[in-house]
Design a protein around this motif. Structure first.
Motif, mmCIF file in Angstrom:
data_model
loop_
_atom_site.group_PDB
_atom_site.id
_atom_site.type_symbol
_atom_site.label_atom_id
_atom_site.label_comp_id
_atom_site.label_asym_id
_atom_site.label_seq_id
_atom_site.Cartn_x
_atom_site.Cartn_y
_atom_site.Cartn_z
ATOM 1 N N LYS A 2 89.694 11.875 -107.178
ATOM 2 C CA LYS A 2 89.159 10.607 -106.664
ATOM 3 C C LYS A 2 90.267 9.697 -106.150
ATOM 4 O O LYS A 2 90.044 8.879 -105.271
ATOM 5 C CB LYS A 2 88.386 9.877 -107.769
ATOM 6 N N ASN A 3 91.440 9.823 -106.747
ATOM 7 C CA ASN A 3 92.532 8.918 -106.396
ATOM 8 C C ASN A 3 93.738 9.622 -105.780
ATOM 9 O O ASN A 3 94.845 9.103 -105.814
ATOM 10 C CB ASN A 3 92.965 8.130 -107.633
ATOM 11 N N VAL A 4 93.499 10.821 -105.278
ATOM 12 C CA VAL A 4 94.590 11.561 -104.645
ATOM 13 C C VAL A 4 94.277 11.762 -103.162
ATOM 14 O O VAL A 4 93.144 12.089 -102.796
ATOM 15 C CB VAL A 4 94.787 12.936 -105.323
ATOM 16 N N GLY A 5 95.256 11.552 -102.320
ATOM 17 C CA GLY A 5 95.119 11.879 -100.913
ATOM 18 C C GLY A 5 96.083 13.014 -100.591
ATOM 19 O O GLY A 5 97.243 12.966 -100.975
ATOM 20 N N TYR A 6 95.595 14.017 -99.900
ATOM 21 C CA TYR A 6 96.430 15.199 -99.644
ATOM 22 C C TYR A 6 96.520 15.476 -98.154
ATOM 23 O O TYR A 6 95.511 15.496 -97.457
ATOM 24 C CB TYR A 6 95.821 16.396 -100.375
ATOM 25 N N LEU A 7 97.720 15.668 -97.689
ATOM 26 C CA LEU A 7 97.924 16.055 -96.303
ATOM 27 C C LEU A 7 98.687 17.375 -96.249
ATOM 28 O O LEU A 7 99.863 17.430 -96.569
ATOM 29 C CB LEU A 7 98.704 14.970 -95.553
ATOM 30 N N PRO A 8 98.004 18.452 -95.895
ATOM 31 C CA PRO A 8 98.659 19.756 -95.845
ATOM 32 C C PRO A 8 99.524 19.900 -94.597
ATOM 33 O O PRO A 8 99.416 19.095 -93.669
ATOM 34 C CB PRO A 8 97.503 20.741 -95.827
ATOM 35 N N GLU A 65 83.664 10.960 -91.658
ATOM 36 C CA GLU A 65 82.543 10.467 -92.465
ATOM 37 C C GLU A 65 82.205 11.457 -93.581
ATOM 38 O O GLU A 65 81.881 11.055 -94.698
ATOM 39 C CB GLU A 65 81.321 10.195 -91.578
ATOM 40 N N TYR A 66 82.281 12.738 -93.250
ATOM 41 C CA TYR A 66 82.044 13.758 -94.275
ATOM 42 C C TYR A 66 83.082 13.610 -95.384
ATOM 43 O O TYR A 66 82.753 13.621 -96.572
ATOM 44 C CB TYR A 66 82.113 15.149 -93.641
ATOM 45 N N SER A 67 84.330 13.437 -94.971
ATOM 46 C CA SER A 67 85.407 13.265 -95.940
ATOM 47 C C SER A 67 85.151 12.029 -96.812
ATOM 48 O O SER A 67 85.270 12.077 -98.036
ATOM 49 C CB SER A 67 86.737 13.135 -95.201
ATOM 50 N N ALA A 68 84.768 10.922 -96.165
ATOM 51 C CA ALA A 68 84.541 9.672 -96.899
ATOM 52 C C ALA A 68 83.368 9.793 -97.871
ATOM 53 O O ALA A 68 83.351 9.160 -98.918
ATOM 54 C CB ALA A 68 84.293 8.532 -95.918
ATOM 55 N N SER A 69 82.401 10.661 -97.520
ATOM 56 C CA SER A 69 81.192 10.763 -98.336
ATOM 57 C C SER A 69 81.467 11.309 -99.739
ATOM 58 O O SER A 69 80.628 11.232 -100.627
ATOM 59 C CB SER A 69 80.160 11.659 -97.636
ATOM 60 N N VAL A 71 94.562 10.335 -91.384
ATOM 61 C CA VAL A 71 93.480 9.378 -91.644
ATOM 62 C C VAL A 71 92.611 9.882 -92.797
ATOM 63 O O VAL A 71 92.264 9.144 -93.725
ATOM 64 C CB VAL A 71 92.614 9.170 -90.382
ATOM 65 N N GLN A 72 92.283 11.156 -92.734
ATOM 66 C CA GLN A 72 91.440 11.787 -93.737
ATOM 67 C C GLN A 72 92.064 11.692 -95.136
ATOM 68 O O GLN A 72 91.363 11.487 -96.127
ATOM 69 C CB GLN A 72 91.221 13.239 -93.296
ATOM 70 N N GLY A 73 93.382 11.812 -95.195
ATOM 71 C CA GLY A 73 94.069 11.779 -96.482
ATOM 72 C C GLY A 73 94.242 10.375 -97.044
ATOM 73 O O GLY A 73 94.481 10.213 -98.236
ATOM 74 N N LEU A 74 94.138 9.384 -96.188
ATOM 75 C CA LEU A 74 94.434 8.020 -96.639
ATOM 76 C C LEU A 74 93.228 7.086 -96.663
ATOM 77 O O LEU A 74 93.308 5.988 -97.191
ATOM 78 C CB LEU A 74 95.516 7.396 -95.733
ATOM 79 N N LEU A 75 92.093 7.537 -96.116
ATOM 80 C CA LEU A 75 90.989 6.588 -95.908
ATOM 81 C C LEU A 75 90.379 6.045 -97.195
ATOM 82 O O LEU A 75 89.734 5.000 -97.185
ATOM 83 C CB LEU A 75 89.904 7.170 -94.987
ATOM 84 N N HIS A 76 90.582 6.755 -98.298
ATOM 85 C CA HIS A 76 90.019 6.263 -99.569
ATOM 86 C C HIS A 76 91.059 5.522 -100.396
ATOM 87 O O HIS A 76 90.868 5.305 -101.586
ATOM 88 C CB HIS A 76 89.416 7.410 -100.352
ATOM 89 N N GLU A 77 92.143 5.118 -99.752
ATOM 90 C CA GLU A 77 93.218 4.365 -100.399
ATOM 91 C C GLU A 77 93.642 4.971 -101.743
ATOM 92 O O GLU A 77 93.506 4.361 -102.800
ATOM 93 C CB GLU A 77 92.784 2.905 -100.566
#
Lengths: 294, 265
Positions: A76-82, A98-102, A141-147
């Motif tokens: 929930k609190n990890v952002g990953y950029l491969p 949006e799928y990622s954010a969901s 963006v996908q890795g960081l959007l959930h702060e």
């Protein structure tokens, strides 16, 4: 407080070595570099932390939670950029984000919008039509959007042009200032040097050194280059504390670790035509570690 | 729920194509029924001279062949073949696709457990296959009404149709096993077609050579139309076997899926 605590993590792929007895901690608010050549075990460590693969032995905690048992809570609190980005090809950028954010139970729209603007991303393009660099931007963006509180980057800059790299680094530093902890794996020492506070050097699956960037670079080593017409024989080569010794016609360069007065005394015995003493780059130190251990 | 929806989105197109094809074939076949039942007597006389094994293999039951349900049972054999292929394709594909498309890293670093991922995908398979079945069954019932086939036992009809759904789910479950053993399998459609056709032929063979034990190895023979037509029920031992195969396959899938290492691409 430690955000990441890795303790004697070992992973074998059948008989093949992945990592052996890897231990390190990352403190809250740190940007922690993880460097080593390809195949050293950087990705294996990261994939184990993300519970994509399971360790053969040892354990690790993120936010004080067990990486295997509590992987959902941790994520929930990890952002990953491969390093390489792959998404559902027939999705548009917007749909993918949006799928990622969901997956996160909070409103990510505002941050998503900010990030896409910074990254200059076209939301209505299909993923399959994106260039490598643009795919990478989607990944960022996908890795960081959930702060996320912990950002894990696995060789993140491949495919980004220098300008975007710059933006990316300032983005990461900004997140870091807001309180995010960062684990940054790379084999490009320059970028690690630029952004990280501490680094771990990994080689053939084992951690061989963990230290501050400053300590690694500054205190202990000097890079010395001289030009002389004298014949040196092995006067300098055999000195205590000399490594990476290179002799090319009249030019000699080496790394020196130890009492600076001692080496200066020795140098004063030689008739120099030129002298340069500087901080070695991380790269040179890194090579030094590798050669010494080899 | 979001994973479930995404799976439905990913397989929407192929499911619509499958459904329309099966629906069209079923409706076309069944619309032949009136002209077929008119010349029934001559046909039965002719069929009587055929070897029994052949008729049985082709799902032709002389006593009920000319009835609506009997005729449906004959057509159904080919419908079940198509349903089987669709089921297996979905069962394998929902699990291997993330690997071959390399989207595993994305999905598995999200805050979901592997069990939740697998459950969502299984539910998607169940929904997609159920939708196909409902559509073609409604189509056949519609055509039956349209051409006025008269009275027929709706329960028997639905049991035969339900057996097709169960066969489809068995193959989907076997597909899960395949994906667990070969997570990076490519050419899923071709493999499904070959495997299902082999099973189908094995089913025919078991009738031709009259070896009852062969029936245990092919789900196509778990539900015998003749038995359903006669008893308006499934054969209990094969129903139990069906459920056992499905449960065992899915449990095996869960165990492997939960423990598997997801390797870098």
């Amino acid at each position: 407080m430690n955000v990441v605590e890795v303790s004697k993590l070992t992973k074998y792929y059948g008989k093949h070595r992945g990592i052996i007895d890897v231990s390190f901690n990352i403190e809250k608010g740190e940007i922690f570099g993880f460097i080593g050549p390809n195949g050293a075990g950087k990705s294996t460590t990261i994939r184990t932390l993300l519970s994509l693969i399971y360790p053969t032995e040892g354990s690790a905690k993120i936010f004080g939670l067990d990486i295997i048992k509590d992987s959902k809570e941790i994520a929930k609190n990890v952002g990953y950029l491969p390093s390489e980005i792959f998404y559902y090809d027939n999705m548009k950028v917007k749909e993918l984000l949006e799928y990622s954010a969901s997956f996160y139970k909070k409103d990510c729209n505002k941050r998503m919008k900010e990030l896409t603007e910074i990254m200059e991303l076209d939301m209505n393009k299909k993923i399959e039509d994106l260039s490598l660099g643009n795919k990478k931007k989607v990944g960022i963006v996908q890795g960081l959007l959930h702060e996320p509180k912990l950002i894990i980057l696995d060789e993140p800059t491949t495919g980004l042009d220098p300008l975007m790299q710059q933006k990316f680094f300032s983005l990461i530093e900004e997140e870091n200032k807001k309180g995010a902890t960062v684990l940054f794996s790379s084999h490009i020492l320059n970028e690690v040097q630029k952004i990280c506070h501490r680094v771990a050097i990994i080689r053939e699956g084992k951690i061989i050194k963990i230290d501050n960037i400053a300590a690694l670079k500054g205190d202990s080593y000097k890079k010395i280059r001289i030009e002389t017409k004298d014949s040196l024989n092995s006067r300098l080569h055999d000195l205590q504390g000399v490594s990476n010794y290179l002799e090319d016609n009249s030019t000699v360069s080496f790394l020196y670790k130890g009492d600076i007065n001692f080496v200066l005394k020795k140098l004063s015995e030689i008739t120099l035509t030129n002298l340069l003493i500087e901080e070695p780059s991380l790269e040179e130190i890194f090579m030094h570690y590798y050669e010494r251990e080899a | 729920m979001n994973i479930y929806k995404n799976e439905l989105r990913l397989y929407r197109k192929s499911t619509i194509i499958w459904t329309l094809s099966i629906l069209a074939a079923a409706v076309l076949f069944m619309s032949l029924y009136p002209s077929f039942s008119v010349g029934a007597k001559e046909l039965l006389d002719m069929l009587n001279s055929f070897p029994k094994e052949l008729l049985k293999g082709l799902s032709i039951n002389l006593e009920s062949f000319t009835s609506f349900n009997g005729f449906f049972g004959f057509v159904f054999m080919y419908i079940s073949l198509a349903l089987g292929i669709q089921g297996m394709y979905l069962g394998i594909s929902v699990f291997t696709r993330e690997n071959t498309d390399k989207t595993c890293d994305f999905l598995h670093t999200k805050p979901v457990t592997r069990i939740e991922i697998m459950t969502a995908k299984l539910l998607a398979v169940l929904s997609l296959t159920a939708a196909t079945n409902v559509c073609y069954v409604l189509g056949v019932l519609g055509i039956a009404k349209l051409i006025g086939v008269g009275d027929f036992d709706l329960k028997v009809f639905l049991l035969i149709a339900l057996s097709g759904f169960i066969i489809q789910i068995i193959f989907a479950a076997l597909g899960v096993v395949v994906s667990a053993v070969k997570p990076r399998l490519r050419g899923v459609a071709g493999i499904s077609i070959s495997f299902i056709t082999a099973m189908f032929i094995l089913g025919l063979l078991s009738e031709f050579i009259d070896e009852k034990f062969l029936a245990y190895f092919t789900p196509f023979k778990y539900f015998n139309n003749f038995y359903i037509l006669e008893n308006a029920a499934f054969e209990p031992k094969f129903l139990v076997l069906s459920i056992a195969v499905i449960v065992a396959s899915v449990v095996f899938g869960y165990i492997v899926f939960k423990k598997r290492d997801i390797h870098a691409v």
